[in-house]
Design an enzyme around this catalytic site. Sequence first.
Site, mmCIF file in Angstrom:
data_model
loop_
_atom_site.group_PDB
_atom_site.id
_atom_site.type_symbol
_atom_site.label_atom_id
_atom_site.label_comp_id
_atom_site.label_asym_id
_atom_site.label_seq_id
_atom_site.Cartn_x
_atom_site.Cartn_y
_atom_site.Cartn_z
ATOM 1 N N GLU A 9 0.867 -1.169 0.000
ATOM 2 C CA GLU A 9 0.000 0.000 0.000
ATOM 3 C C GLU A 9 0.906 1.221 0.000
ATOM 4 O OE1 GLU A 9 -3.052 -0.363 -0.567
ATOM 5 O OE2 GLU A 9 -3.344 -2.470 -0.017
ATOM 6 N N HIS A 150 -8.489 -2.406 1.160
ATOM 7 C CA HIS A 150 -7.232 -3.035 0.778
ATOM 8 C C HIS A 150 -6.303 -3.075 1.989
ATOM 9 C CE1 HIS A 150 -7.405 -2.752 -3.829
ATOM 10 N NE2 HIS A 150 -8.609 -2.497 -3.361
ATOM 11 N N ASP A 155 -4.361 -9.008 1.410
ATOM 12 C CA ASP A 155 -4.362 -9.155 -0.047
ATOM 13 C C ASP A 155 -3.310 -10.157 -0.508
ATOM 14 O OD1 ASP A 155 -6.399 -7.357 -0.166
ATOM 15 O OD2 ASP A 155 -5.299 -5.797 -1.246
#
Length: 236
Positions: A9, A150, A155
Amino acid sequence: MREIVFDTETTGLDALRGDRLIEIGCVEIINRIPTGRAYHAYINPKRSISPDAVAVHGLTEAFLADKPCFNDCVAEFLEFVGDAPLVAHNASFDRGFINMELRLAGKPVIADDRFVDTLVLARRRHPGGQNSLDALCARYGIDNSARTKHGALLDAEILAEVYVELQGGRQALLALGSLGEESGGGLTIRKVGARPEPLAPRLSPEARAAHRAFVAAEMGADSLWAKFWPVETAAE
């Protein structure tokens, strides 16, 4: 084969314009099976985070204020990754950020050929289909209900399941040899050898005799078929 499935991220979408990593999540798989080993870190980017990015991952500047910088966790990250291939969805994006951070930390970048892109694999396998991570989860029946936002580690865990399916699905690990178990690389492998009790013959004695006569007549007594024909028992 050891591989690392990972996700990141970031503060925004462009590593070349100053955006930075704020989270890395990695899971280890060996021979397509997750081992349970993982690496995860939140990273203080020392800069602002795009509101659009916060809407995607929910990570704020206040939350990251007391987290380590990339320089503080790079050694642990590189030790976990080792020399394994790195698997990511839309890998060029994650590769750009990882290598940008490595350059800033004075570390060698990771070669392009070590990255495996599941988006490319999905497009080859399902041309014209929807190939986002959520779409692939729906296609393969993978539970992603916990993915309300997310998150790099979640993920990566989901992507590991998707990656296995894109490679043809999980296959049993079989090793020829005697029955038993051995442990290696965090995995337990069951060796498969002869059955404790042989299966009952499916051919009648007459059919077996006819086939044996055919082999002798057409292929000869020295043929491989004749050489490896099982020894007949009195019952046969």
